[in-house]
Design a protein around this motif. Structure first.
Motif, PDB file in Angstrom:
ATOM      1  N   PRO A   5       0.800  -1.232   0.000  1.00 27.04           N
ATOM      2  CA  PRO A   5       0.000   0.000   0.000  1.00 27.04           C
ATOM      3  C   PRO A   5       0.830   1.278   0.000  1.00 27.04           C
ATOM      4  CG  PRO A   5      -0.098  -1.046   2.158  1.00 27.04           C
ATOM      5  CD  PRO A   5       0.638  -1.990   1.248  1.00 27.04           C
ATOM      6  N   VAL A   6       2.129   1.183   0.251  1.00 28.70           N
ATOM      7  CA  VAL A   6       2.988   2.369   0.291  1.00 28.70           C
ATOM      8  C   VAL A   6       3.594   2.653  -1.078  1.00 28.70           C
ATOM      9  CG1 VAL A   6       5.060   3.387   1.320  1.00 28.70           C
ATOM     10  CG2 VAL A   6       3.463   2.114   2.751  1.00 28.70           C
ATOM     11  N   CYS A   7       4.250   1.654  -1.679  1.00 28.53           N
ATOM     12  CA  CYS A   7       4.973   1.894  -2.937  1.00 28.53           C
ATOM     13  C   CYS A   7       4.275   1.335  -4.166  1.00 28.53           C
ATOM     14  CB  CYS A   7       6.393   1.349  -2.856  1.00 28.53           C
ATOM     15  SG  CYS A   7       6.471  -0.460  -2.847  1.00 28.53           S
ATOM     16  N   TYR A  27       0.597  -6.254   3.610  1.00 27.86           N
ATOM     17  CA  TYR A  27       1.923  -6.793   3.326  1.00 27.86           C
ATOM     18  C   TYR A  27       2.770  -5.735   2.629  1.00 27.86           C
ATOM     19  CZ  TYR A  27      -0.341 -11.238   4.271  1.00 27.86           C
ATOM     20  OH  TYR A  27      -1.024 -12.261   4.870  1.00 27.86           O
ATOM     21  N   PHE A  28       4.085  -5.791   2.872  1.00 29.21           N
ATOM     22  CA  PHE A  28       5.002  -4.771   2.361  1.00 29.21           C
ATOM     23  C   PHE A  28       6.224  -5.424   1.753  1.00 29.21           C
ATOM     24  CE2 PHE A  28       2.457  -3.332   5.818  1.00 29.21           C
ATOM     25  CZ  PHE A  28       1.919  -2.151   5.342  1.00 29.21           C
ATOM     26  N   CYS A  29       6.883  -4.678   0.842  1.00 33.49           N
ATOM     27  CA  CYS A  29       8.076  -5.204   0.173  1.00 33.49           C
ATOM     28  C   CYS A  29       9.317  -5.063   1.044  1.00 33.49           C
ATOM     29  CB  CYS A  29       8.284  -4.489  -1.158  1.00 33.49           C
ATOM     30  SG  CYS A  29       8.756  -2.759  -0.987  1.00 33.49           S
ATOM     31  N   SER A  30       9.261  -4.167   2.032  1.00 33.11           N
ATOM     32  CA  SER A  30      10.456  -3.906   2.847  1.00 33.11           C
ATOM     33  C   SER A  30      10.053  -3.360   4.210  1.00 33.11           C
ATOM     34  CB  SER A  30      11.343  -2.874   2.146  1.00 33.11           C
ATOM     35  OG  SER A  30      10.689  -1.620   2.125  1.00 33.11           O
ATOM     36  N   SER A  31      11.025  -3.341   5.109  1.00 36.07           N
ATOM     37  CA  SER A  31      10.766  -2.770   6.435  1.00 36.07           C
ATOM     38  C   SER A  31      10.516  -1.268   6.321  1.00 36.07           C
ATOM     39  CB  SER A  31      11.937  -3.048   7.376  1.00 36.07           C
ATOM     40  OG  SER A  31      13.125  -2.454   6.896  1.00 36.07           O
ATOM     41  N   TYR A  32      11.138  -0.628   5.334  1.00 36.50           N
ATOM     42  CA  TYR A  32      10.935   0.814   5.152  1.00 36.50           C
ATOM     43  C   TYR A  32       9.467   1.121   4.836  1.00 36.50           C
ATOM     44  CZ  TYR A  32      11.608   5.614   3.792  1.00 36.50           C
ATOM     45  OH  TYR A  32      11.513   6.974   3.726  1.00 36.50           O
ATOM     46  N   CYS A  33       8.882   0.389   3.889  1.00 37.00           N
ATOM     47  CA  CYS A  33       7.472   0.622   3.544  1.00 37.00           C
ATOM     48  C   CYS A  33       6.567   0.306   4.739  1.00 37.00           C
ATOM     49  CB  CYS A  33       7.078  -0.203   2.327  1.00 37.00           C
ATOM     50  SG  CYS A  33       7.649   0.487   0.764  1.00 37.00           S
ATOM     51  N   LEU A  34       6.882  -0.739   5.471  1.00 37.90           N
ATOM     52  CA  LEU A  34       6.107  -1.083   6.663  1.00 37.90           C
ATOM     53  C   LEU A  34       6.131   0.068   7.660  1.00 37.90           C
ATOM     54  CD1 LEU A  34       4.618  -2.940   8.640  1.00 37.90           C
ATOM     55  CD2 LEU A  34       6.809  -3.993   9.174  1.00 37.90           C
ATOM     56  N   LYS A  35       7.308   0.620   7.917  1.00 39.70           N
ATOM     57  CA  LYS A  35       7.430   1.729   8.874  1.00 39.70           C
ATOM     58  C   LYS A  35       6.692   2.967   8.387  1.00 39.70           C
ATOM     59  CE  LYS A  35      11.817   0.081  10.645  1.00 39.70           C
ATOM     60  NZ  LYS A  35      13.253   0.195  10.551  1.00 39.70           N
ATOM     61  N   GLU A  36       6.768   3.247   7.089  1.00 36.56           N
ATOM     62  CA  GLU A  36       6.056   4.398   6.531  1.00 36.56           C
ATOM     63  C   GLU A  36       4.551   4.245   6.716  1.00 36.56           C
ATOM     64  OE1 GLU A  36       7.110   7.452   5.059  1.00 36.56           O
ATOM     65  OE2 GLU A  36       8.845   6.748   6.188  1.00 36.56           O
ATOM     66  N   PHE A  37       4.039   3.044   6.468  1.00 33.32           N
ATOM     67  CA  PHE A  37       2.614   2.775   6.634  1.00 33.32           C
ATOM     68  C   PHE A  37       2.199   2.968   8.085  1.00 33.32           C
ATOM     69  CE2 PHE A  37      -0.959  -0.098   7.505  1.00 33.32           C
ATOM     70  CZ  PHE A  37      -1.843   0.266   6.501  1.00 33.32           C
ATOM     71  N   ARG A  46      -6.377   5.867   2.037  1.00 34.20           N
ATOM     72  CA  ARG A  46      -7.239   6.824   1.322  1.00 34.20           C
ATOM     73  C   ARG A  46      -6.658   7.195  -0.032  1.00 34.20           C
ATOM     74  NH1 ARG A  46      -7.616   9.595   6.317  1.00 34.20           N
ATOM     75  NH2 ARG A  46      -6.027  11.001   5.536  1.00 34.20           N
ATOM     76  N   GLY A  47      -5.350   7.487  -0.060  1.00 30.67           N
ATOM     77  CA  GLY A  47      -4.743   8.025  -1.279  1.00 30.67           C
ATOM     78  C   GLY A  47      -4.098   7.002  -2.185  1.00 30.67           C
ATOM     79  N   GLY A  48      -3.936   5.780  -1.704  1.00 27.44           N
ATOM     80  CA  GLY A  48      -3.296   4.745  -2.504  1.00 27.44           C
ATOM     81  C   GLY A  48      -1.775   4.870  -2.465  1.00 27.44           C
ATOM     82  N   MET A  52       7.731   4.708  -4.933  1.00 25.57           N
ATOM     83  CA  MET A  52       8.850   4.385  -4.055  1.00 25.57           C
ATOM     84  C   MET A  52       9.147   5.551  -3.120  1.00 25.57           C
ATOM     85  SD  MET A  52       9.625   1.403  -4.642  1.00 25.57           S
ATOM     86  CE  MET A  52      10.961   0.375  -5.137  1.00 25.57           C
ATOM     87  N   PRO A  53       9.042   5.334  -1.812  1.00 21.74           N
ATOM     88  CA  PRO A  53       9.345   6.405  -0.861  1.00 21.74           C
ATOM     89  C   PRO A  53      10.832   6.765  -0.889  1.00 21.74           C
ATOM     90  CG  PRO A  53       8.319   4.533   0.239  1.00 21.74           C
ATOM     91  CD  PRO A  53       8.602   4.112  -1.165  1.00 21.74           C
ATOM     92  N   HIS A  54      11.137   7.960  -0.503  1.00 20.38           N
ATOM     93  CA  HIS A  54      12.526   8.404  -0.417  1.00 20.38           C
ATOM     94  C   HIS A  54      13.282   7.498   0.537  1.00 20.38           C
ATOM     95  CE1 HIS A  54      15.939  11.046  -0.457  1.00 20.38           C
ATOM     96  NE2 HIS A  54      15.938  11.095   0.861  1.00 20.38           N
ATOM     97  N   GLY A  55      14.458   7.079   0.148  1.00 19.84           N
ATOM     98  CA  GLY A  55      15.267   6.226   1.010  1.00 19.84           C
ATOM     99  C   GLY A  55      14.985   4.746   0.832  1.00 19.84           C
ATOM    100  N   HIS A  56      14.130   4.392  -0.090  1.00 19.00           N
ATOM    101  CA  HIS A  56      13.756   2.994  -0.311  1.00 19.00           C
ATOM    102  C   HIS A  56      14.867   2.252  -0.973  1.00 19.00           C
ATOM    103  CE1 HIS A  56      11.458  -0.460  -1.557  1.00 19.00           C
ATOM    104  NE2 HIS A  56      10.441  -0.020  -0.871  1.00 19.00           N
TER     105      HIS A  56
END
Length: 56
Positions: A5-7, A27-37, A46-48, A52-56
């Protein structure tokens, strides 16, 4: 098909990076996306995916 849901990447349901929010498992591709969520889940629900978040 499960989408991070993050990237927006496709992820496997066996991913070690997952969390439950309001009774649903995400479910997430990485710990970074999990933490961002976890910082602001409603923003991503809401926004989808935001790409790729910065630092991914």
């Amino acid at each position: 098909m499960i989408i991070d849901p993050v990237c927006g990447m496709e992820v496997n349901e066996k991913s070690q990076y997952k969390t439950m929010y309001k009774g649903k498992v995400y479910y997430f591709c990485s710990s970074y996306c999990l933490k961002e969520f976890q910082k602001n889940p409603e923003e991503y629900l809401r926004g989808g995916p935001k790409g790729m978040p910065h630092g991914h």
